[in-house]
Design a protein around this motif. Structure first.
Motif, short mmCIF file in Angstrom:
data_model
loop_
_atom_site.label_atom_id
_atom_site.label_comp_id
_atom_site.label_asym_id
_atom_site.label_seq_id
_atom_site.Cartn_x
_atom_site.Cartn_y
_atom_site.Cartn_z
N PHE A 1 0.84 -1.19 0.00
CA PHE A 1 0.00 0.00 0.00
C PHE A 1 0.87 1.24 0.00
N ILE B 1 2.38 -6.03 1.91
CA ILE B 1 1.31 -6.86 2.44
C ILE B 1 1.36 -8.28 1.87
N PRO C 1 -4.26 -16.84 8.74
CA PRO C 1 -4.68 -16.09 9.92
C PRO C 1 -5.19 -14.70 9.55
N SER C 2 -5.82 -14.07 10.50
CA SER C 2 -6.37 -12.73 10.26
C SER C 2 -5.25 -11.76 9.92
N GLY C 3 -5.48 -10.96 8.92
CA GLY C 3 -4.47 -9.96 8.55
C GLY C 3 -3.39 -10.48 7.64
N SER C 4 -3.52 -11.74 7.17
CA SER C 4 -2.46 -12.28 6.33
C SER C 4 -2.62 -11.83 4.87
N GLY C 5 -3.69 -11.14 4.57
CA GLY C 5 -3.83 -10.61 3.22
C GLY C 5 -4.73 -11.42 2.32
N LYS C 6 -5.61 -12.21 2.91
CA LYS C 6 -6.50 -13.04 2.09
C LYS C 6 -7.46 -12.18 1.27
N SER C 7 -8.08 -11.20 1.95
CA SER C 7 -9.01 -10.34 1.22
C SER C 7 -8.29 -9.57 0.14
N THR C 8 -7.09 -9.10 0.47
CA THR C 8 -6.31 -8.36 -0.52
C THR C 8 -6.02 -9.24 -1.73
N GLN D 1 -17.42 -10.80 2.62
CA GLN D 1 -17.55 -11.18 4.01
C GLN D 1 -18.64 -10.36 4.70
N GLU E 1 -14.56 -15.31 3.02
CA GLU E 1 -15.14 -15.71 4.31
C GLU E 1 -16.66 -15.56 4.32
N HIS F 1 -10.80 -18.79 7.46
CA HIS F 1 -9.74 -19.10 8.42
C HIS F 1 -10.12 -20.32 9.27
N1 LIG Z 1 -6.31 -0.05 1.87
C1 LIG Z 1 -5.35 -0.48 2.72
N2 LIG Z 1 -4.35 0.35 3.07
C2 LIG Z 1 -3.38 -0.05 3.94
N3 LIG Z 1 -3.32 -1.27 4.47
C3 LIG Z 1 -4.30 -2.14 4.17
C4 LIG Z 1 -5.36 -1.79 3.27
N4 LIG Z 1 -6.19 -2.86 3.15
C5 LIG Z 1 -5.64 -3.83 3.93
N5 LIG Z 1 -4.52 -3.41 4.53
C6 LIG Z 1 -3.66 -4.20 5.44
O1 LIG Z 1 -3.33 -5.36 4.78
C7 LIG Z 1 -3.26 -6.45 5.66
C8 LIG Z 1 -4.08 -7.59 5.12
O2 LIG Z 1 -5.43 -7.22 5.06
P1 LIG Z 1 -6.56 -8.21 4.56
O3 LIG Z 1 -7.87 -7.57 4.77
O4 LIG Z 1 -6.25 -8.64 3.18
O5 LIG Z 1 -6.36 -9.42 5.56
P2 LIG Z 1 -7.27 -10.73 5.74
O6 LIG Z 1 -6.36 -11.87 5.66
O7 LIG Z 1 -8.40 -10.70 4.81
O8 LIG Z 1 -7.74 -10.56 7.24
P3 LIG Z 1 -9.16 -11.01 7.88
O9 LIG Z 1 -9.07 -12.47 8.13
O10 LIG Z 1 -9.20 -10.24 9.16
O11 LIG Z 1 -10.23 -10.63 6.93
C9 LIG Z 1 -3.76 -5.96 7.00
O12 LIG Z 1 -2.64 -5.79 7.85
C10 LIG Z 1 -4.39 -4.63 6.69
O13 LIG Z 1 -4.16 -3.75 7.75
#
Ligand SMILES: Nc1ncnc2c1ncn2[C@@H]1O[C@H](COP(=O)(O)OP(=O)(O)OP(=O)(O)O)[C@@H](O)[C@H]1O
Ligand SMILES: [Mg+2]
Lengths: 562, 275
Positions: free
Chosen positions: B42, B48, B67-74, B109, B186, B222
């Motif tokens: 970002f 990320i 795990p949460s925050g590992s970037g799956k949604s990204t 989600q 999710e 997850h």
């Molecule tokens: N627009 C953004 N700008 C900056 N950082 C971001 C942005 N979107 C996500 N992140 C960061 O990227 C990392 C991964 O986010 P993401 O939502 O992809 O995780 P996730 O695996 O889907 O988590 P969860 O299980 O909680 O949904 C997180 O640390 C989040 O803070």
């Protein structure tokens, strides 16, 4: 057959159009004149004046909505535009309506001529300047707070252009926009009198309308007709409130984006009968298909280049055009004032003291407003039953423009031994109190029920409860309310420090009166420009060094979303 | 829009032959989706994702665990083209993908339903954007509303629905555009256990019985149990930055039963990879 197809809304609109046409063609030729030194105030022409004013207001409102939507949207989707639009709106918001007189006269009347079109456009422009700015902010805020996932979903589904606007953008902004339109509408009426009589020194235009009717009857002491005018004004305001704003705001609740698992309260599910027929009205449907939809599509086509990341030919041309118009207008104003620099303006040296005095008046008015609105807001906001009964009435009272009563209030207070200083403080209060009240009510309501219950169970009472729960709870809305109230107060100064009643001018020394004098009496552009510049600078400095820190504190410490 | 419409029509009528003809054209058809060293950072320079290398073939049900925050949604947003990769390439059917991929659909989600539109309008929205006429899009939307078991709720608004029903709307909305690639972020984690297990079964049923034209599903979760229950293949994502730790086939016969020994064994294996 007739029964089946008759829609009360269509019938109502039809009758209204016929009535308006009759009034227009019967009375128009007799009283529509810009040259006559005074209006014919006989009762017979009152419907025409009313119609003219309402028409001006509606046109101004529609244009404000279009401009507000576009400007707010551009600011929300493009940082580049936000950096231009938001500060500009902030500054222009604090310029009182008189400050736009030179622009109205020198731009619209010079370009379109001093016939009906030029002067009408000037008046509509003036109404827009008192109605537009909060709409821009409302649109900007609503669009930037659309949940990210919803924006992603709409991109994923491929929403674009007209469909994107009708399915995503318009619904998302509707709730805030409807509420702010109601405020803008009230604001427009508040400054209507000032907008229908456009004067700069010897240049004098008076449009036939309810505002100029009231001004003339009041200033000549013709109270019988003034009262007729006030009654009609009140009826129009109440009618619009009941037919347009109240249903619109009720309906728009369903467009709130709530991410939490909140269920809508039952009363918002209730369908209004009026709404039922409105959605089935063929006339409204036709208006939408013939006018609204092509307008949206046309405007979207026009602004598309502005939204593109890469600069395109058409985009640059439009951007440059806007920029050039802006520059031209400024250059015009500046050159005018430079030409007049040779003329002496001794009052110039009065500006600092005038500014201080007005500021003190504003503080006094703010204190008065706060003293009654704070307890009132707590009383109304805490009790669902009371607020259900009292709020609609207060909304109606708030939308009646107090400015129409100013001459009466002045004469009344002076007769009972008050002086003009006290009077103008009270008059300014009318331009501030409602912002405070409505914001505070919203703040009191936003204090979560569980916090209330916990503080009750902890035995918080009296002063401690105030200090620990109520004040922190409403602090953010207090800041927002105060900010808008004081902004409104600066604008109201020009009408409060200088009042014409029974053929006499009642005024006090202050920046508003100075501006009035510069505009109405001497027509000294230099004085106008300097007063406004001083005033805007003062407002910006106070905002920067007082309200902005207060606002950040509100967001940091007292925000109720954790 | 033209080609989309035509391919969709072909797929609707003759799903089997379409696959056959694709094989005739090229000796070895390109995979449906391919990520080549995709990374994502970002603007604040936080790294990320990635680099990620990944191939999804037609007919696959891929589950991504992490795990949460590992970037799956990204990762899903990069795959569907909702955000651009910072570096690397997203290849879709052999072609470099730029911008939003409208052959793919995403189930959110958070449901991401339009609160001011009815269930029917929500579900039909993608088709409206593609320019379908009202009767056409409503007919097709109704099919998928029935498929996810929401018949009778066409005129309800999202806020009148329970969480499970909202997610069904989200699913129907994604299915209605008849995507070749269905991504789900999710989709069951906001639901209670009972509703989630119900909806899981239903999604599996729709997928396995080939009631839809979708060629591959990517599901993010997850929950290891969910992965083993649904997927043909599990990708385990590690945090900071998100990268693929393991890529394991799940070769259990279907229907899979939650408490069976083989199931437990698979779950334990995946767990050991994560911890
Ligand atoms: N627009 C953004 N700008 C900056 N950082 C971001 C942005 N979107 C996500 N992140 C960061 O990227 C990392 C991964 O986010 P993401 O939502 O992809 O995780 P996730 O695996 O889907 O988590 P969860 O299980 O909680 O949904 C997180 O640390 C989040 O803070
Ligand atoms: Mg996620």
């Amino acid at each position: 057959m007739w029964r089946k197809t008759a829609n009360p809304v269509d019938i109502g609109i039809g009758l209204l159009v016929i009535a308006l046409a009759i009034v227009l063609f019967r009375d128009g030729p007799h009283v529509y004149s810009l040259e006559q030194p005074s209006l014919d105030v006989s009762l017979r022409y009152l419907p025409f004046y009313t119609m003219a004013s309402v028409a001006r207001m509606i046109v101004a409102m529609i244009l404000s909505l279009i401009i507000g939507l576009l400007a707010g949207y551009l600011a929300a989707v493009h940082k580049r535009w936000a950096d231009l639009i938001l500060p500009a709106s902030d500054i222009l918001q604090s310029v009182p309506v008189l400050g736009f007189f030179p622009a109205a006269v020198f731009f619209f009347i010079r370009i379109f001529g001093s016939g009906a079109i030029g002067v009408e456009l000037a008046a509509i422009f003036l109404i827009i300047t008192s109605a537009l700015w909060n709409l821009i902010f409302a649109v900007y805020e609503s669009i930037t707070t659309i949940p990210e996932d919803l924006q992603l979903a709409s991109r994923q589904l491929g929403l674009r252009g007209y469909i994107q606007w009708t399915r995503l953008v318009l619904p998302a902004v509707l709730h805030k926009l409807a509420y702010n339109s109601m405020i803008s509408w009230a604001n427009g009426w508040y400054f209507l009198i000032a907008s229908e009589i456009i004067v700069i020194g010897p240049i004098h235009y008076r449009l036939p309308g309810l505002g100029s009717y009231l001004a003339q009857t009041m200033s000549t002491g013709n109270y019988r007709h003034a009262v007729y005018g006030l009654i009609v004004l009140t009826v129009v305001i109440v009618a619009f409130h009941l037919v347009v704003w109240s249903p619109l705001n009720h309906w728009s609740v369903r467009f709130m984006v709530d991410t939490a698992e909140t269920r809508v309260a039952p009363q918002t599910r209730r369908r209004s009968v009026l709404l039922f027929y409105m959605t089935r009205s063929r006339f409204l449907r036709a208006i939408w298909d013939v006018a609204v939809r092509p307008t949206i599509e046309g405007i979207l086509w026009l602004i598309r280049p502005l939204l593109e990341r890469e600069r395109t030919r058409r985009g640059s041309v439009i951007a440059w055009f806007i920029f050039a118009v802006f520059l031209g207008a400024i250059a015009w104003g500046v050159s005018g004032s430079i030409m007049q620099l040779t003329r002496p303006a001794p009052l110039m040296y009065d500006i600092p003291s005038a500014l201080i005095l007005s500021f003190l008046r504003l503080i006094a008015a703010y204190a008065i407003a706060l003293v009654w609105t704070l307890p009132a807001a707590i009383w109304i906001g805490r009790n669902e039953e009371i607020s259900r009964r009292v709020l609609p009435v207060i909304e109606i009272i708030a939308s009646i423009p107090a400015t129409a009563f100013f001459p009466l209030i002045v004469l009344f207070i002076l007769r009972w031994g008050g002086d003009m200083n006290l009077t103008s403080i009270l008059l300014v209060t009318t331009g501030m109190q409602w912002y405070l009240l409505f914001n505070l009510i919203a703040g009191v309501r936003a204090i979560p029920e569980d916090l209330q219950q916990i503080s009750d169970s902890l035995g918080l009472a009296g002063f401690t409860k105030w200090k620990r729960l109520v004040l922190p709870g409403i602090y953010p809305s207090l800041v927002t309310g105060s900010l808008t109230a004081i902004g409104g107060g600066w604008n109201a100064l020009v009408l409060s420090e200088y009042v014409v009643a029974e053929g006499r001018v009642y005024s006090v020394h202050g920046i508003g009166a100075l501006l009035d004098y510069g505009t109405y009496e001497s027509g000294n552009l230099q004085l106008i420009v300097m007063s406004i510049t001083a005033m805007v600078l003062f407002i910006l400095i106070v905002n920067r060094f007082f309200w902005q820190p207060a606002y950040h504190l509100a967001q940091r410490r007292f925000a109720l979303n954790y | 829009m033209g080609p989309t419409l035509i391919t969709t029509l072909i797929m609707m009528t003759t799903p089997v032959e379409e696959k056959a003809s694709a094989q005739e054209l090229t000796v070895e058809p390109p995979p449906l989706l391919e990520l080549r060293d995709v990374t994502k950072s970002f603007s604040n320079r936080i790294h990320i994702l990635g680099p990620i290398r990944l191939t999804v073939e037609e007919g696959e049900f891929v589950v991504i665990i992490g795990p949460s925050g590992s970037g799956k949604s990204t990762l899903l947003r990069v795959i569907t083209g909702l955000t651009d990769a910072t570096s690397g390439e997203v290849i879709y059917k052999g072609k470099r993908q730029w911008g939003v991929n409208h052959k793919a659909a995403l189930v959110f989600q958070s449901f991401a339903l339009f609160p001011w539109l009815t269930v029917m309008e929500n579900v039909a929205l993608g088709l409206e954007a593609q320019g379908f006429s009202k009767p056409e899009r409503y007919a097709r939307a109704r099919r998928y509303i029935d498929l996810v078991g929401l018949d009778g709720y066409e005129r309800a608004y999202p806020r009148e629905l329970s969480g499970g029903m909202k997610q069904r709307v989200g699913l129907a909305r994604a299915l209605t555009v008849e995507p070749e690639l269905l991504c789900m972020d999710e989709p069951f984690s906001a639901l209670d256990a009972l509703t989630a297990s119900n909806l899981r079964e239903q999604v599996l049923d729709i997928w396995l019985s080939k009631q839809i034209v979708t060629k591959a599903i990517i599901l993010v979760t997850h929950s290891v149990e969910e992965a083993v229950l649904m997927g043909d293949r599990a990708l385990v994502l590690a945090s900071k930055p998100g990268r693929i730790l393991a890529d394991r086939p799940i070769a259990l016969p279907r229907p899979r039963r939650l408490k069976s020994p083989q199931f437990e064994e698979q779950v334990d294996q995946l767990y050991s990879l994560i911890v």
